[in-house]
Design a protein around this motif. Structure first.
Motif, PDB file in Angstrom:
ATOM      1  N   ILE A 275       0.841  -1.109   0.132  1.00 50.42           N
ATOM      2  CA  ILE A 275       0.010   0.072   0.207  1.00 50.42           C
ATOM      3  C   ILE A 275       0.869   1.321  -0.003  1.00 50.42           C
ATOM      4  O   ILE A 275       0.461   2.092  -0.706  1.00 50.42           O
ATOM      5  CB  ILE A 275      -0.870   0.043   1.026  1.00 50.42           C
ATOM      6  CG1 ILE A 275      -1.731  -1.053   1.371  1.00 50.42           C
ATOM      7  CG2 ILE A 275      -1.848   1.264   1.089  1.00 50.42           C
ATOM      8  CD1 ILE A 275      -2.671  -1.501  -0.029  1.00 50.42           C
ATOM      9  N   TYR A 276       2.013   1.211   0.898  1.00 49.35           N
ATOM     10  CA  TYR A 276       2.740   2.493   0.795  1.00 49.35           C
ATOM     11  C   TYR A 276       3.396   2.732  -0.521  1.00 49.35           C
ATOM     12  O   TYR A 276       3.458   4.108  -0.767  1.00 49.35           O
ATOM     13  CB  TYR A 276       3.861   2.387   1.890  1.00 49.35           C
ATOM     14  CG  TYR A 276       4.601   3.832   2.334  1.00 49.35           C
ATOM     15  CD1 TYR A 276       3.816   4.458   3.121  1.00 49.35           C
ATOM     16  CD2 TYR A 276       5.547   4.285   1.698  1.00 49.35           C
ATOM     17  CE1 TYR A 276       4.233   5.811   3.200  1.00 49.35           C
ATOM     18  CE2 TYR A 276       6.048   5.506   1.606  1.00 49.35           C
ATOM     19  CZ  TYR A 276       5.339   6.272   2.846  1.00 49.35           C
ATOM     20  OH  TYR A 276       5.935   7.685   3.071  1.00 49.35           O
ATOM     21  N   ALA A 330       6.892  -0.973   3.164  1.00 52.00           N
ATOM     22  CA  ALA A 330       6.816   0.513   3.366  1.00 52.00           C
ATOM     23  C   ALA A 330       8.211   0.823   3.548  1.00 52.00           C
ATOM     24  O   ALA A 330       8.820   0.410   4.609  1.00 52.00           O
ATOM     25  CB  ALA A 330       5.862   0.849   4.130  1.00 52.00           C
ATOM     26  N   ASP A 331       8.469   1.911   3.298  1.00 45.99           N
ATOM     27  CA  ASP A 331      10.030   2.596   3.606  1.00 45.99           C
ATOM     28  C   ASP A 331      10.040   4.051   4.210  1.00 45.99           C
ATOM     29  O   ASP A 331      11.004   4.572   4.147  1.00 45.99           O
ATOM     30  CB  ASP A 331      10.837   2.384   2.402  1.00 45.99           C
ATOM     31  CG  ASP A 331      10.464   3.270   1.322  1.00 45.99           C
ATOM     32  OD1 ASP A 331       9.471   3.745   1.121  1.00 45.99           O
ATOM     33  OD2 ASP A 331      11.423   3.290   0.239  1.00 45.99           O
ATOM     34  N   ARG A 615       5.465   0.867  12.721  1.00 46.57           N
ATOM     35  CA  ARG A 615       4.620   1.901  12.250  1.00 46.57           C
ATOM     36  C   ARG A 615       5.453   2.809  11.145  1.00 46.57           C
ATOM     37  O   ARG A 615       5.021   3.388  10.344  1.00 46.57           O
ATOM     38  CB  ARG A 615       4.082   2.961  13.453  1.00 46.57           C
ATOM     39  CG  ARG A 615       2.970   2.224  14.157  1.00 46.57           C
ATOM     40  CD  ARG A 615       1.781   2.259  13.435  1.00 46.57           C
ATOM     41  NE  ARG A 615       0.491   1.806  14.412  1.00 46.57           N
ATOM     42  CZ  ARG A 615      -0.643   1.426  13.858  1.00 46.57           C
ATOM     43  NH1 ARG A 615      -1.052   1.638  12.663  1.00 46.57           N
ATOM     44  NH2 ARG A 615      -1.419   1.011  14.608  1.00 46.57           N
ATOM     45  N   SER A 616       6.724   2.743  11.256  1.00 46.41           N
ATOM     46  CA  SER A 616       7.553   3.480  10.302  1.00 46.41           C
ATOM     47  C   SER A 616       8.934   2.706  10.134  1.00 46.41           C
ATOM     48  O   SER A 616       9.068   1.736  11.047  1.00 46.41           O
ATOM     49  CB  SER A 616       8.019   4.832  10.851  1.00 46.41           C
ATOM     50  OG  SER A 616       8.480   4.686  12.233  1.00 46.41           O
ATOM     51  N   PHE A 617       9.706   2.970   9.310  1.00 46.38           N
ATOM     52  CA  PHE A 617      11.025   2.167   8.743  1.00 46.38           C
ATOM     53  C   PHE A 617      11.872   2.372   9.867  1.00 46.38           C
ATOM     54  O   PHE A 617      12.161   3.219  10.291  1.00 46.38           O
ATOM     55  CB  PHE A 617      11.365   2.837   7.602  1.00 46.38           C
ATOM     56  CG  PHE A 617      12.648   2.221   7.115  1.00 46.38           C
ATOM     57  CD1 PHE A 617      12.393   0.787   6.493  1.00 46.38           C
ATOM     58  CD2 PHE A 617      13.921   2.426   7.194  1.00 46.38           C
ATOM     59  CE1 PHE A 617      13.476   0.276   5.876  1.00 46.38           C
ATOM     60  CE2 PHE A 617      14.927   1.695   6.861  1.00 46.38           C
ATOM     61  CZ  PHE A 617      14.862   0.469   6.197  1.00 46.38           C
ATOM     62  N   ASP A 618      12.519   0.856  10.358  1.00 45.38           N
ATOM     63  CA  ASP A 618      13.578   0.792  11.407  1.00 45.38           C
ATOM     64  C   ASP A 618      12.949   1.216  12.762  1.00 45.38           C
ATOM     65  O   ASP A 618      13.722   1.382  13.572  1.00 45.38           O
ATOM     66  CB  ASP A 618      14.722   1.491  11.010  1.00 45.38           C
ATOM     67  CG  ASP A 618      15.895   1.097  11.689  1.00 45.38           C
ATOM     68  OD1 ASP A 618      16.098   0.054  11.912  1.00 45.38           O
ATOM     69  OD2 ASP A 618      16.826   1.905  12.127  1.00 45.38           O
TER      70      ASP A 618
END
Length: 657
Positions: A275-276, A330-331, A615-618
């Protein structure tokens, strides 16, 4: 790989080798024709949140950067562009195409090394100068660019390896160029200013030349190829300064038209099943259209129709509070950063853009507001158009048969909304399915705009292999795992071998009891083949979901059934199962299957993995995963009942297909 791809990759290797001899390089770009430049596609930013913008710009000038999980990290101004801010590794200054950028020993974490050099921060400084006329921001932009030119000379170093990275940098250079005043910018005043302009234009030429020689093809022709065309298109519209510019522009425009159709299903789902990345491709399509419009042209009707369909899908899977399932990779990438206030949502921003572009009151209602990015993109005229749009009630598309997603639910867009998104999609795009996850027949659930059952996200890419593998594994999704193996076989960080094939069997969203049925063949590769079929039935009047997992086999197998809850939920065991509470909503889960035992994996289990969300990268956090585990012998059914408390009774608001 097929024979054409093998030959192409051999040719790419040979091309890299001859560049070591200086063959095919653009080390001395031809003199640019500066008699005309492209028109700006950005507006004056009237009404933007200037304090938030200048706070971001001031932090950059003070040397504090935000790079993925690192916030306000002291990289200095200007930073050391070839040093990984996460590990401190200095990447080698050799021919860029000769660097193994996937090796952590060689470059550190390549995502952290590449991100600052996309130059989103340059746009921040340029926008701050445009909004305040403060010379500190103008000089900061000059310093940032000059330092990058000094430290990253063509074609040396890790910033001359990936065409996509060059393309995103070109987009941000184009934005900064226009925000700083274009060819008439004070940056270019006097003899020194003219030398600086020539240096910048030489770099633009080298970027375009590099991209045109290293397009991502065959199994790599996913969003990377789309982004490469985007960067080349925007650059050639902004700086049509060389004889090659017209040819590059034609290549880029044709490629964008072709890939808009090739990479996106007609029903509006991006084929990467992430999706991202759908958001990223939509943003590329939008920005290219705005650049074309500013310069007197437009993309075709099929291109624009496909963009509108992509918006329909995002709107359909977004709940009333703006949550979107984190399906696939997602990235956190943004093509350009033009909004700095807290709580900014890339999906809602895109829906607002599409509401203006397509005059859609329903998309306006989903977007919820006109944000600063759209103030820069559409200006005062766009904000007036936004104000005249009449919001319309939500009646989402509920079936995306090509993309493989199906909705059940009621009261869409209203306070008592229930939104279930079932995944019966292909694993991913092209032969390697790079950004797909092993999530066939999983689903997410939101009630009253509160996430209950979630997809845990992505977390890692090139590094931390065990985490990369976990977050895209079958146990990391709300579905059944058999004999401890994934539905599809992981073959590398961005590669899958044998892929599960999912097939929708039934979707009835208008019946008194709404039903979705699907199956996948991922476990038919086992010595004793297992076919997994799932039936999801939602009784909208009783507010009850019944999930039946049918496992067809002969021999004995271990089965795991996972349910991943949002980190905002509290979970407690009961006699028959467990309850999930989120604010004023409670869901009761029970399982009818002999011999299955329940365990709650909390606070980030690692043996086995469970209770994680990214929820977010890394960045990962703890949550709760419920797992039923046991053994079956021969065909069996697992029935999970989910009773939703705290909702009004009734079937109001069931949407048409």
């Amino acid at each position: 790989m097929g024979v054409p791809e093998v030959l192409w990759r051999v040719q790419q290797v040979a091309q890299k080798k001859v560049t070591k001899l200086g063959i095919g390089l653009a080390s001395e770009p031809p003199a640019p024709d500066t008699s005309r430049f492209g028109r700006s596609f950005l507006h004056d930013g009237a009404g933007v949140d200037v304090p938030a913008l200048t706070a971001a710009a001031d932090a950059i000038l003070a040397g504090f950067w935000n790079v993925f999980a690192l916030h306000a990290i002291p990289l200095g101004f200007p930073p050391r562009w070839n040093r990984d801010p996460k590990t401190g590794t200095d990447a080698p200054m050799v021919l860029g195409k000769a660097i193994d950028y996937r090796s952590e020993k060689v470059v550190g974490d390549i995502k952290y090394l590449w991100e600052p050099s996309r130059h989103l921060e340059l746009v921040t400084l340029a926008a701050a100068w445009r909004s305040t006329n403060d010379p500190r921001y103008l000089e900061g932009a000059r310093t940032l660019l000059a330092s990058w030119f000094d430290q990253c000379p063509y074609p040396q170093g890790v910033h001359w390896t990936s065409s996509l990275e060059l393309a995103v940098r070109l987009l941000n250079w184009a934005c900064a160029w226009h925000l700083l005043g274009g060819a008439d910018s004070p940056l270019f005043a006097g003899e020194g200013g003219q030398r600086f302009q020539r240096r910048w234009l030489d770099n633009v030429y080298q970027h375009c030349h590099f991209i045109s020689g290293y397009f991502s093809r065959h199994s790599s022709a996913n969003n990377h190829l789309f982004g490469e065309y985007m960067g080349l298109f925007v650059a050639c519209q902004t700086w049509p300064c060389w004889q090659a510019s017209r040819r590059w522009l034609d290549i880029a425009r044709h490629g964008l038209e072709e890939q808009a159709i090739e990479q996106n299903h007609a029903d509006g789902v991006n084929k990467e099943q992430a999706i991202y990345y759908q958001h990223e491709v939509m943003d590329m399509m939008l920005l290219c259209q705005l650049v074309a419009q500013a310069n007197g042209s437009s993309f075709s009707q099929p291109y624009m129709a496909r963009l509108e369909k992509l918006a329909d899908f995002v709107a359909a899977i977004m709940d009333r509070n703006g949550h979107v399932p984190m399906t696939g990779d997602a990235d956190d990438a943004q093509m350009v950063r033009l909004a700095y206030g807290a709580g900014w949502c890339p999906y809602r921003s895109l829906l607002a853009s599409c509401a203006i572009l397509f005059k859609r009151g329903d998309l306006k209602a989903k977007a919820g507001g006109f944000d600063d990015k759209n103030r820069w993109l559409f200006g005062a005229e766009g904000e007036r158009a936004w104000a005249t749009l009449q919001e319309q009630p939500e009646h989402p598309v509920t079936a995306f048969p090509q993309g493989g997603y199906y909705l059940l639910g009621k009261n869409f867009g209203q306070e008592n909304e229930v939104r279930l998104v079932a995944d019966c999609a292909p694993l991913g795009f092209l032969s390697i399915a790079a950004h797909g996850h092993a999530d066939a027949l999983s689903f997410t659930l939101s009630v009253k705009g509160q996430e209950i059952l979630i997809d845990p996200g992505t977390y890692a890419y090139h590094t931390q292999k065990q985490w990369r593998d976990y977050f895209r594994s079958t146990p990391a999704h709300n579905t059944v795992t058999v004999d401890g193996v994934d539905q599809s076989e992981i073959a590398g960080a961005f590669m899958w071998m044998r892929k599960a094939n999912a097939r929708a069997l039934l979707h009835r969203p208008l019946d008194a009891v709404q039903v979705f049925e699907g199956e996948h063949d991922g476990y038919t590769r086992l010595p004793d083949p297992v076919l997994h079929k799932r039936r999801i039935a939602f009784d909208a009047e009783a507010n009850r979901i019944v999930v039946t997992d049918f496992l067809s086999c002969i021999a004995e197998h271990e089965v795991l059934l996972h349910w991943h809850m949002s980190e905002t939920c509290s979970v407690a065991t009961t006699k028959d199962g467990f309850t999930v509470s989120a604010q004023d909503v409670t869901l009761e889960f029970s399982c009818a299957a002999p011999g299955l035992e329940l365990a709650l994996l909390r606070a980030g289990e690692e043996a086995p993995f469970g209770g994680w969300i990214s929820r977010s990268f890394d960045v990962k956090a703890t949550t709760t995963t419920a797992r039923w585990r046991g053994r079956i012998k021969g065909s069996a059914s697992i029935v999970t009942t989910i009773s939703i408390q705290g909702l009004a009774q009734g079937r109001a608001g069931i949407a048409p297909i």
